[in-house]
Design a protein around this motif. Structure first.
Motif: not given
Length: 198
Positions: A27-45
């Protein structure tokens, strides 16, 4: 050379696919930016540079989903099928897609935009999935109207549209709760018998 003119150094489709699977599962709310970075391999920037925000990424994920697994609903617009066959294809095909073990169970549109609390913070996310649901509702209604005109479906357009759309959305929670796909296929057959004009 200015960085704005350089091509992105990542595969957009791969990033959207990875983010889609995460949003779909959690779900959207439970997904953190840290998890998205890890899954996509992208930095926050890189994430912010490409999508503007987590919400911006989610909105692109919704489009990616609708072009991929979510395209199972497109059969409702297939006028080479009778309206009854199109509704059957929509529901049976959606069960097959949502139960597919190659990705999270259920439907991203039905599950991922649910928020714990109302408010402006996630209004864009709620709107993105609500717009998709409304688009599906409109397409189902057009098919039902075609079925009524052909004498194939029950004449209560609003009722049949609501039953079909509610059933479609409800598949996600049923599958997430462990209801077997075979049971849901049987339920579709019951529904189809009840909306078909005798």
């Amino acid at each position: 050379m200015p960085s704005a003119g350089r091509p992105r150094a990542f595969d957009m489709q791969a990033v959207l696919e990875a983010a889609m699977l995460l949003f779909w599962e959690q779900g959207y709310e439970a997904t953190s930016l840290a998890q998205l970075r890890a899954a996509t391999g992208l930095s926050s920037a890189s994430l912010y540079g490409a999508f503007g925000s987590k919400e911006g990424l989610f909105k692109q994920v919704v489009e990616h989903y609708m072009e991929g697994p979510g395209s199972a609903v497109a059969v409702i617009e297939d006028e080479t099928l009778s309206p009854w066959e199109a509704v059957a294809g929509l529901l049976h095909g959606s069960i097959d897609m949502q139960a597919d073990s190659s990705h999270p169970t259920g439907c991203l549109i039905a599950l991922s935009g649910t928020m714990r609390a109302p408010g402006e913070e996630h209004a864009g996310v709620r709107a993105a999935v609500a717009d998709r649901r409304e688009a599906d509702r409109v397409r189902i209604r057009a098919c039902v109207e075609r079925g009524v005109a052909a004498g194939e479906l029950d004449a209560d357009v609003d009722g049949v549209t609501t039953v079909v759309h509610s059933f479609l959305l409800g598949l996600s929670t049923q599958l997430r709760d462990g209801v077997p796909a075979a049971t849901l296929h049987t339920a579709v057959d019951v529904l189809l018998r009840n909306i078909r004009r005798a």
